[in-house]
Design an enzyme around this catalytic site. Structure first.
Site, PDB file in Angstrom:
ATOM      1  N   SER A  20       0.909  -1.128   0.056  1.00 12.41           N
ATOM      2  CA  SER A  20      -0.265  -0.050   0.073  1.00 12.41           C
ATOM      3  C   SER A  20       0.983   1.237  -0.122  1.00 12.41           C
ATOM      4  CB  SER A  20      -0.856   0.105   1.051  1.00 12.41           C
ATOM      5  OG  SER A  20      -0.319  -0.123   2.485  1.00 12.41           O
ATOM      6  N   GLU A  22       1.321   5.469   0.818  1.00  8.78           N
ATOM      7  CA  GLU A  22       0.581   6.601   1.502  1.00  8.78           C
ATOM      8  C   GLU A  22       1.210   8.092   0.662  1.00  8.78           C
ATOM      9  OE1 GLU A  22       0.662   6.476   5.792  1.00  8.78           O
ATOM     10  OE2 GLU A  22       1.542   8.363   6.006  1.00  8.78           O
ATOM     11  N   ASP A 114      -1.710  14.186  16.340  1.00 14.81           N
ATOM     12  CA  ASP A 114      -0.510  14.987  17.375  1.00 14.81           C
ATOM     13  C   ASP A 114      -1.139  16.225  17.831  1.00 14.81           C
ATOM     14  OD1 ASP A 114       1.564  13.118  17.342  1.00 14.81           O
ATOM     15  OD2 ASP A 114       2.401  14.121  15.111  1.00 14.81           O
ATOM     16  N   PHE A 224      12.429  13.645  11.309  1.00 15.67           N
ATOM     17  CA  PHE A 224      11.235  12.961  11.537  1.00 15.67           C
ATOM     18  C   PHE A 224      11.201  11.848  12.654  1.00 15.67           C
ATOM     19  CE2 PHE A 224       9.595  12.732   6.624  1.00 15.67           C
ATOM     20  CZ  PHE A 224       9.214  14.431   6.815  1.00 15.67           C
ATOM     21  N   HIS A 274       3.783  -1.417   3.809  1.00 16.12           N
ATOM     22  CA  HIS A 274       3.322   0.097   3.534  1.00 16.12           C
ATOM     23  C   HIS A 274       4.282   1.273   3.339  1.00 16.12           C
ATOM     24  CE1 HIS A 274      -0.004   2.997   4.080  1.00 16.12           C
ATOM     25  NE2 HIS A 274       0.797   3.860   4.881  1.00 16.12           N
TER      26      HIS A 274
HETATM   27  P1  FAD Z   1      -3.641   6.355  19.821  1.00 14.59           P
HETATM   28  O1  FAD Z   1      -3.337   5.095  19.649  1.00 14.59           O
HETATM   29  O2  FAD Z   1      -4.798   6.944  20.544  1.00 14.59           O
HETATM   30  O3  FAD Z   1      -2.310   6.951  20.939  1.00 14.59           O
HETATM   31  C1  FAD Z   1      -0.995   6.725  20.857  1.00 14.59           C
HETATM   32  C2  FAD Z   1      -0.321   6.569  21.977  1.00 14.59           C
HETATM   33  O4  FAD Z   1      -0.394   7.569  23.095  1.00 14.59           O
HETATM   34  C3  FAD Z   1      -0.885   4.973  22.752  1.00 14.59           C
HETATM   35  O5  FAD Z   1      -0.098   3.776  22.031  1.00 14.59           O
HETATM   36  C4  FAD Z   1      -0.518   5.449  24.136  1.00 14.59           C
HETATM   37  O6  FAD Z   1       0.937   5.156  24.461  1.00 14.59           O
HETATM   38  C5  FAD Z   1      -0.642   6.886  24.344  1.00 14.59           C
HETATM   39  N1  FAD Z   1      -1.978   7.097  24.907  1.00 14.59           N
HETATM   40  C6  FAD Z   1      -3.041   7.684  24.231  1.00 14.59           C
HETATM   41  N2  FAD Z   1      -4.251   7.725  24.956  1.00 14.59           N
HETATM   42  C7  FAD Z   1      -3.788   7.242  26.192  1.00 14.59           C
HETATM   43  C8  FAD Z   1      -4.671   6.935  27.214  1.00 14.59           C
HETATM   44  N3  FAD Z   1      -5.727   7.100  27.541  1.00 14.59           N
HETATM   45  N4  FAD Z   1      -4.019   6.254  28.299  1.00 14.59           N
HETATM   46  C9  FAD Z   1      -2.525   5.778  28.163  1.00 14.59           C
HETATM   47  N5  FAD Z   1      -1.883   5.899  27.106  1.00 14.59           N
HETATM   48  C10 FAD Z   1      -2.446   6.731  26.065  1.00 14.59           C
HETATM   49  N6  FAD Z   1      -0.843  12.034  12.156  1.00 14.59           N
HETATM   50  C11 FAD Z   1      -1.840  12.794  11.552  1.00 14.59           C
HETATM   51  O7  FAD Z   1      -1.984  13.812  12.088  1.00 14.59           O
HETATM   52  N7  FAD Z   1      -2.270  12.931  10.252  1.00 14.59           N
HETATM   53  C12 FAD Z   1      -2.225  11.348   9.590  1.00 14.59           C
HETATM   54  O8  FAD Z   1      -2.432  11.343   8.774  1.00 14.59           O
HETATM   55  C13 FAD Z   1      -1.281  10.568  10.541  1.00 14.59           C
HETATM   56  N8  FAD Z   1      -1.096   9.453   9.793  1.00 14.59           N
HETATM   57  C14 FAD Z   1      -0.190   8.302  10.369  1.00 14.59           C
HETATM   58  C15 FAD Z   1       0.048   7.047   9.982  1.00 14.59           C
HETATM   59  C16 FAD Z   1       0.641   5.971  10.475  1.00 14.59           C
HETATM   60  C17 FAD Z   1       0.793   4.722   9.749  1.00 14.59           C
HETATM   61  C18 FAD Z   1       1.273   6.275  11.681  1.00 14.59           C
HETATM   62  C19 FAD Z   1       1.963   5.451  12.368  1.00 14.59           C
HETATM   63  C20 FAD Z   1       1.195   7.756  12.255  1.00 14.59           C
HETATM   64  C21 FAD Z   1       0.357   8.569  11.506  1.00 14.59           C
HETATM   65  N9  FAD Z   1       0.166   9.842  12.243  1.00 14.59           N
HETATM   66  C22 FAD Z   1      -0.848  10.876  11.581  1.00 14.59           C
HETATM   67  C23 FAD Z   1       0.699  10.224  13.749  1.00 14.59           C
HETATM   68  C24 FAD Z   1      -0.232  10.277  14.744  1.00 14.59           C
HETATM   69  O9  FAD Z   1      -1.358  10.824  14.758  1.00 14.59           O
HETATM   70  C25 FAD Z   1       0.483  10.122  15.928  1.00 14.59           C
HETATM   71  O10 FAD Z   1       1.534   9.384  16.119  1.00 14.59           O
HETATM   72  C26 FAD Z   1      -0.339  10.633  17.232  1.00 14.59           C
HETATM   73  O11 FAD Z   1       0.685  11.129  18.326  1.00 14.59           O
HETATM   74  C27 FAD Z   1      -0.598   9.459  17.807  1.00 14.59           C
HETATM   75  O12 FAD Z   1      -1.709   8.874  17.095  1.00 14.59           O
HETATM   76  P2  FAD Z   1      -2.397   7.331  17.439  1.00 14.59           P
HETATM   77  O13 FAD Z   1      -3.662   7.010  16.498  1.00 14.59           O
HETATM   78  O14 FAD Z   1      -1.424   6.245  17.348  1.00 14.59           O
HETATM   79  O15 FAD Z   1      -3.064   7.473  18.815  1.00 14.59           O
END
Ligand code: FAD
Length: 306
Positions: A20, A22, A114, A224, A274
């Site tokens: 895939s 991105e 973030d 990054f 990916h």
């Molecule tokens: P979550 O899974 O909600 O949390 C991430 C981590 O934070 C958890 O693993 C945990 O360690 C901690 N955490 C969160 N909530 C809690 C809680 N309640 N209690 C304890 N620990 C907690 N960012 C963008 O802005 N746009 C994008 O399009 C984008 N695409 C991405 C694609 C990929 C494949 C990856 C790997 C990252 C991407 N990101 C993107 C970055 C991502 O948004 C950041 O890494 C963000 O800080 C965490 O998102 P997440 O979905 O992993 O969050």
């Protein structure tokens, strides 16, 4: 003489590997042209899907939507839309999710996002918004039966106290309905294999797809990496040493580094990748070629006819 038993990667057949790609939504007309040239170049390789990121702070909502819509209408590709919880209420995000479903999109990459001040700031959920990615996955599932991918972190998320706590969050996202995890990029395959072992030991059996970033610009990728908690091995820095002003050699080295990494993963049984394309097709196309991917016949025929 001993018969050679080379790595499995030498014997990749058609259909053995899924990929895939991105992309990020373009800001200017020139960037749009680059993006579409890249999409057209990679389309014949028949990726499982192509995903379009969602800018930090929700800043690209319209551009992400427009790019996803164009992919859906003008190509043979299946788009996946990234969506984050940042700076939007549940109601606003639910409208975006419904719009995607009505448009024909069937795959969302669900993320927390973030903090608006950038990585390192304390994350504060938007009042009335989804609190994290697991909560967003639940919300998406309530609206329509999308395929949902989520992020995972072989070297743990920078905010996570431990790899185990991070894997707990991954488990919560899967329990909420996610069906694939895409990893943050990494450069040492052992890091990924150790992580995969811990994930499987936790009873997680969905595909965990390695995220691969071709290194067009070492300084940029190292920056990054520093922000996202991915380590950069010393040997990698040495490979790009002294090449800041030598783009041609840098490019060749980057292709070799990425090929070595993906073939090393294939040798250990990984069959789905990916690619973070950064909207550039060249290195990714070459790496996919090494993985045994070739343009689909229909594309070769239509090119020959035109
Ligand atoms: P979550 O899974 O909600 O949390 C991430 C981590 O934070 C958890 O693993 C945990 O360690 C901690 N955490 C969160 N909530 C809690 C809680 N309640 N209690 C304890 N620990 C907690 N960012 C963008 O802005 N746009 C994008 O399009 C984008 N695409 C991405 C694609 C990929 C494949 C990856 C790997 C990252 C991407 N990101 C993107 C970055 C991502 O948004 C950041 O890494 C963000 O800080 C965490 O998102 P997440 O979905 O992993 O969050």
């Amino acid at each position: 003489m001993l018969a050679s038993t080379g790595p499995k990667s030498r014997f990749l057949g058609r259909g053995a590997i899924d990929v895939s790609f991105e992309f990020f939504p373009p800001k200017t007309a020139a960037m749009e042209e680059t993006l579409w040239r890249s999409i057209r170049r990679l389309e014949p390789l028949r990726p499982r899907y192509v995903s379009v990121t969602y800018g930090a702070g929700g800043s690209t909502r319209e551009r992400t939507h427009a790019t996803v819509a164009r992919i859906l209408h003008e190509t043979t590709l299946k788009p996946a839309a990234h969506l984050t919880c940042v700076a939007a209420t549940k109601g606003e995000l639910d409208d975006v999710i419904r719009d995607y479903w009505d448009l024909g999109v069937r795959h969302i990459v669900a993320l927390r996002g973030d903090p608006p001040g950038g990585v390192g700031d304390r994350y504060q959920p938007t009042p009335g918004g989804y609190v994290n990615a697991a909560d967003l996955v639940k919300g998406i599932k309530r609206i329509a039966p999308f395929e949902i991918s989520v992020a995972c972190y072989p070297e743990k998320h920078p905010e996570s106290p431990s790899v185990e706590a991070d894997i707990d969050m991954l488990k919560a996202k899967i329990d909420a309905g996610a069906t694939t995890a895409i990893s943050q990029f990494f450069f040492d395959n052992e890091v990924f294999f150790r992580y995969l072992e811990r994930v499987r030991a936790r009873g997680i059996d969905i595909p965990v797809v390695p995220g691969i970033i071709p290194i067009h610009n070492f300084k940029q990728v190292a920056s990054f990496a520093a922000k996202s908690g991915a380590s950069v091995p010393e040997w990698l820095g040495h490979r790009f040493e002294g090449l800041d002003d030598d783009q041609e050699t840098r490019h060749l080295v980057a292709a070799a580094v990425a090929a070595e990494q993906v073939l090393g993963l294939v040798d250990q049984g990984i069959t789905e990748f990916h690619f973070y394309t950064l909207n550039r097709a060249d290195l990714v196309y070459a790496i996919c070629h090494m993985l045994g991917l070739r343009p689909a016949k229909a594309f070769i025929e239509s090119k020959a006819a035109s």
